[in-house]
Design an enzyme around this catalytic site. Structure first.
Site, PDB file in Angstrom:
ATOM      1  N   LYS A 101       1.595   3.678   1.405  1.00 41.65           N
ATOM      2  CA  LYS A 101       1.042   3.158   2.662  1.00 41.65           C
ATOM      3  C   LYS A 101      -0.374   3.682   2.922  1.00 41.65           C
ATOM      4  CE  LYS A 101       4.696   4.675   5.072  1.00 41.65           C
ATOM      5  NZ  LYS A 101       5.771   5.139   4.172  1.00 41.65           N
ATOM      6  N   ARG A 132       9.922   4.427  13.065  1.00 39.25           N
ATOM      7  CA  ARG A 132      10.826   4.871  12.012  1.00 39.25           C
ATOM      8  C   ARG A 132      12.283   4.783  12.449  1.00 39.25           C
ATOM      9  NH1 ARG A 132       7.085   8.261   9.151  1.00 39.25           N
ATOM     10  NH2 ARG A 132       7.893   9.135   7.226  1.00 39.25           N
ATOM     11  N   ARG A 190       2.689  19.039  -0.460  1.00 34.89           N
ATOM     12  CA  ARG A 190       3.197  19.055   0.910  1.00 34.89           C
ATOM     13  C   ARG A 190       4.494  19.859   0.964  1.00 34.89           C
ATOM     14  NH1 ARG A 190       3.032  13.001   3.310  1.00 34.89           N
ATOM     15  NH2 ARG A 190       5.108  13.649   3.912  1.00 34.89           N
TER      16      ARG A 190
HETATM   17  P1  ADP Z   1       6.417  10.113   4.207  1.00 33.35           P
HETATM   18  O1  ADP Z   1       5.697  10.436   2.949  1.00 33.35           O
HETATM   19  O2  ADP Z   1       7.804  10.693   4.213  1.00 33.35           O
HETATM   20  O3  ADP Z   1       6.358   8.659   4.603  1.00 33.35           O
HETATM   21  P2  ADP Z   1       4.817  10.885   6.604  1.00 33.35           P
HETATM   22  O4  ADP Z   1       3.560  11.578   6.255  1.00 33.35           O
HETATM   23  O5  ADP Z   1       4.712   9.509   7.159  1.00 33.35           O
HETATM   24  O6  ADP Z   1       5.732  10.964   5.313  1.00 33.35           O
HETATM   25  O7  ADP Z   1       5.675  11.759   7.628  1.00 33.35           O
HETATM   26  C1  ADP Z   1       6.006  13.106   7.334  1.00 33.35           C
HETATM   27  C2  ADP Z   1       7.085  13.625   8.269  1.00 33.35           C
HETATM   28  O8  ADP Z   1       6.634  13.557   9.630  1.00 33.35           O
HETATM   29  C3  ADP Z   1       8.386  12.831   8.263  1.00 33.35           C
HETATM   30  O9  ADP Z   1       9.265  13.207   7.215  1.00 33.35           O
HETATM   31  C4  ADP Z   1       8.945  13.182   9.647  1.00 33.35           C
HETATM   32  O10 ADP Z   1       9.508  14.458   9.673  1.00 33.35           O
HETATM   33  C5  ADP Z   1       7.699  13.218  10.508  1.00 33.35           C
HETATM   34  N1  ADP Z   1       7.432  11.879  11.111  1.00 33.35           N
HETATM   35  C6  ADP Z   1       6.359  11.087  10.867  1.00 33.35           C
HETATM   36  N2  ADP Z   1       6.431   9.947  11.589  1.00 33.35           N
HETATM   37  C7  ADP Z   1       7.594  10.013  12.295  1.00 33.35           C
HETATM   38  C8  ADP Z   1       8.256   9.149  13.205  1.00 33.35           C
HETATM   39  N3  ADP Z   1       7.747   7.954  13.532  1.00 33.35           N
HETATM   40  N4  ADP Z   1       9.451   9.549  13.726  1.00 33.35           N
HETATM   41  C9  ADP Z   1       9.984  10.736  13.408  1.00 33.35           C
HETATM   42  N5  ADP Z   1       9.429  11.596  12.550  1.00 33.35           N
HETATM   43  C10 ADP Z   1       8.238  11.252  11.990  1.00 33.35           C
END
Ligand code: ADP
Ligand code: ZN
Length: 213
Positions: free
Chosen positions: A17, A92, A158
């Site tokens: 993404k 999400r 990460r």
């Molecule tokens: P990924 O590579 O898993 O898509 P992101 O960078 O989008 O990772 O998000 C990392 C973490 O931040 C998620 O695993 C979650 O813990 C938290 N997070 C991000 N966006 C949301 C959301 N919309 N609702 C709940 N938790 C979120």
């Protein structure tokens, strides 16, 4: 499509993404709202709540809906009316999708399209175990890169890109996030893209979906 739409880029963790958002930012007048990056910044501070959220992320669990919704509300208030938006990492859960609808209506916006990057699970696991990001600016690096292509910063892993957390994130995606696809399909907003091909090819499918080139 108008040059300043309100978009969602949707897909499992590791779908690519971030990479595609970067391309879209050059083509459209839209403001990115990337919840993962926002949360990683928040937990850099030294407080009890930051510590709690950090543990949540490290386990691969979702941060609670009410905090997420407060973040989105703040961010939306900052977007100039003449510009569009792109949500990356939000919604999400179905609850978040419903709230987003309400929050957008408050500011006279609605989602124009949901770009769904589809990638098989085994590919996701492979990508995430190898992934590195920039320790300074947070940009996701491509596998062959040794420094950040944006700021020259050092690449780091990460805290949630270890195999246990990766599996937990994929399970959470399947259970809590994937049902959102049907939610937007019902509203005729989903455009599905094959995310398991070269980044440039993903981009061209995506631009076709938006009616731009
Ligand atoms: P990924 O590579 O898993 O898509 P992101 O960078 O989008 O990772 O998000 C990392 C973490 O931040 C998620 O695993 C979650 O813990 C938290 N997070 C991000 N966006 C949301 C959301 N919309 N609702 C709940 N938790 C979120
Ligand atoms: Zn960087």
């Amino acid at each position: 499509m108008n040059p300043n739409p309100n978009l969602i880029i949707f897909g499992p963790p590791g779908a690519g993404k971030d990479t595609q958002v970067e391309v879209l930012l050059k083509k459209l007048d839209i403001v990115p709202i990337e919840t993962g990056a926002i949360i990683r910044d928040m937990v850099k501070s030294d407080s009890k709540i930051a510590e709690e959220i950090k543990n949540t992320i490290a386990r691969g669990d979702l941060v609670n809906d009410s905090l997420m919704e407060a973040i989105i509300k703040d961010k939306l208030d900052e977007v100039p009316t003449e510009r569009g938006t792109i949500f990356d990492g939000f919604p999400r859960t179905i609850k978040q999708a419903e709230t987003l609808h309400v929050l957008l209506s408050f500011v006279g916006r609605k989602i124009d399209k949901v770009l769904f990057l589809d990638v098989p699970e085994e590919v996701l696991i492979e990508r995430l175990t190898q992934r590195k990001i920039c320790g300074s600016c947070g940009k996701t690096a491509f596998p062959h890169e040794e420094r950040c292509s944006q700021c020259g910063g050092e690449l780091v892993k990460r805290i949630d890109d270890n195999i246990e957390s990766i599996k937990a994130r994929i399970v959470n995606y399947r259970a809590k996030t994937a049902p959102i696809i049907a939610f937007y399909e019902k509203r005729g907003l989903i455009f599905k893209i094959n995310g398991n091909q070269k980044p440039q090819d993903v981009t061209s499918e995506l631009l076709t979906g938006l009616g731009i080139d």
